[in-house]
Design a protein around this motif. Structure first.
Motif, mmCIF file in Angstrom:
data_model
loop_
_atom_site.group_PDB
_atom_site.id
_atom_site.type_symbol
_atom_site.label_atom_id
_atom_site.label_comp_id
_atom_site.label_asym_id
_atom_site.label_seq_id
_atom_site.Cartn_x
_atom_site.Cartn_y
_atom_site.Cartn_z
ATOM 1 N N VAL A 1 -36.704 9.626 0.032
ATOM 2 C CA VAL A 1 -37.916 10.186 -0.574
ATOM 3 C C VAL A 1 -37.625 10.667 -1.989
ATOM 4 O O VAL A 1 -38.363 10.386 -2.931
ATOM 5 N N GLU A 2 -36.487 11.370 -2.155
ATOM 6 C CA GLU A 2 -36.138 11.873 -3.482
ATOM 7 C C GLU A 2 -35.951 10.724 -4.468
ATOM 8 O O GLU A 2 -36.415 10.783 -5.597
ATOM 9 N N GLN A 3 -35.251 9.678 -4.020
ATOM 10 C CA GLN A 3 -35.014 8.538 -4.921
ATOM 11 C C GLN A 3 -36.324 7.866 -5.312
ATOM 12 O O GLN A 3 -36.519 7.492 -6.462
ATOM 13 N N ASN A 4 -37.236 7.745 -4.341
ATOM 14 C CA ASN A 4 -38.524 7.130 -4.653
ATOM 15 C C ASN A 4 -39.291 7.952 -5.672
ATOM 16 O O ASN A 4 -39.894 7.405 -6.588
ATOM 17 N N GLU A 5 -39.248 9.280 -5.500
ATOM 18 C CA GLU A 5 -39.949 10.151 -6.442
ATOM 19 C C GLU A 5 -39.345 10.037 -7.831
ATOM 20 O O GLU A 5 -40.056 9.963 -8.823
ATOM 21 N N GLN A 6 -38.002 10.009 -7.881
ATOM 22 C CA GLN A 6 -37.343 9.882 -9.185
ATOM 23 C C GLN A 6 -37.733 8.567 -9.849
ATOM 24 O O GLN A 6 -38.035 8.522 -11.030
ATOM 25 N N ARG A 7 -37.733 7.501 -9.039
ATOM 26 C CA ARG A 7 -38.079 6.191 -9.589
ATOM 27 C C ARG A 7 -39.506 6.204 -10.135
ATOM 28 O O ARG A 7 -39.786 5.667 -11.179
ATOM 29 N N ALA A 8 -40.406 6.860 -9.388
ATOM 30 C CA ALA A 8 -41.807 6.901 -9.807
ATOM 31 C C ALA A 8 -41.949 7.673 -11.115
ATOM 32 O O ALA A 8 -42.770 7.329 -11.962
ATOM 33 N N GLN A 9 -41.119 8.726 -11.276
ATOM 34 C CA GLN A 9 -41.207 9.510 -12.505
ATOM 35 C C GLN A 9 -40.595 8.752 -13.682
ATOM 36 O O GLN A 9 -41.069 8.855 -14.802
ATOM 37 N N GLN A 10 -39.512 8.005 -13.393
ATOM 38 C CA GLN A 10 -38.823 7.304 -14.484
ATOM 39 C C GLN A 10 -39.621 6.105 -14.977
ATOM 40 O O GLN A 10 -39.616 5.802 -16.154
ATOM 41 N N ALA A 11 -40.284 5.403 -14.040
ATOM 42 C CA ALA A 11 -41.035 4.216 -14.436
ATOM 43 C C ALA A 11 -42.191 4.631 -15.332
ATOM 44 O O ALA A 11 -43.049 5.379 -14.911
ATOM 45 N N PRO A 12 -42.194 4.192 -16.566
ATOM 46 C CA PRO A 12 -43.283 4.574 -17.459
ATOM 47 C C PRO A 12 -44.580 3.866 -17.060
ATOM 48 O O PRO A 12 -44.532 2.745 -16.562
ATOM 49 N N ALA A 13 -45.667 4.534 -17.240
ATOM 50 C CA ALA A 13 -46.960 3.913 -16.954
ATOM 51 C C ALA A 13 -47.094 2.677 -17.837
ATOM 52 O O ALA A 13 -46.820 2.732 -19.032
ATOM 53 N N ARG A 14 -47.444 1.556 -17.214
ATOM 54 C CA ARG A 14 -47.514 0.313 -17.970
ATOM 55 C C ARG A 14 -48.668 0.374 -18.962
ATOM 56 O O ARG A 14 -49.836 0.485 -18.575
ATOM 57 N N VAL A 15 -48.292 0.325 -20.234
ATOM 58 C CA VAL A 15 -49.292 0.402 -21.290
ATOM 59 C C VAL A 15 -49.635 -1.014 -21.729
ATOM 60 O O VAL A 15 -48.753 -1.842 -21.912
ATOM 61 N N GLN A 16 -50.912 -1.255 -21.868
ATOM 62 C CA GLN A 16 -51.363 -2.567 -22.317
ATOM 63 C C GLN A 16 -51.003 -2.736 -23.791
ATOM 64 O O GLN A 16 -51.418 -1.956 -24.637
ATOM 65 N N GLN A 17 -50.180 -3.731 -24.071
ATOM 66 C CA GLN A 17 -49.774 -3.992 -25.448
ATOM 67 C C GLN A 17 -50.711 -5.022 -26.062
ATOM 68 O O GLN A 17 -51.062 -6.007 -25.424
ATOM 69 N N ILE A 18 -51.081 -4.780 -27.300
ATOM 70 C CA ILE A 18 -51.909 -5.741 -28.033
ATOM 71 C C ILE A 18 -51.001 -6.461 -29.023
ATOM 72 O O ILE A 18 -50.277 -5.830 -29.777
#
Ligand SMILES: [Zn+2]
Length: 87
Positions: free
Chosen positions: A32-49
């Motif tokens: 659970v801790e690792q999943n939470e860390q991964r979720a925090q580390q993964a940046p929200a995917r920003v739409q690039q133009i």
């Protein structure tokens, strides 16, 4: 004497069960801790133009095509650019 053996057997079984549960739970907590860390580390995917190399039109990155590090709005412009390059 038989009663003492029975009790020590129960304690032994209880200890085994305790260790088993403890390992399972700590493993789950770690997951659970690792999943939470991964979720925090993964940046929200920003739409690039990005700008098309051929026509300079700006379109979202996931709607275009990459070829040799260059970005194109469509396969037509990719083809035209490649034709233009060869001449
Ligand atoms: Zn284009």
């Amino acid at each position: 004497m038989g009663r003492l053996l029975f009790i020590s057997g129960l304690i032994f079984l209880g200890w085994i069960a305790y260790r088993f549960l403890k390992n399972t739970w700590s493993q789950r907590l770690r997951d659970v801790e690792q999943n939470e860390q991964r979720a925090q580390q993964a940046p929200a995917r920003v739409q690039q133009i990005k700008a098309c190399t051929y026509c300079k039109t700006h379109i979202p990155e996931d709607e275009g095509i990459y070829r040799d590090g260059k970005f194109f709005c469509s396969y037509q412009h990719l083809d035209r650019y490649l034709e233009h390059e060869q001449q």
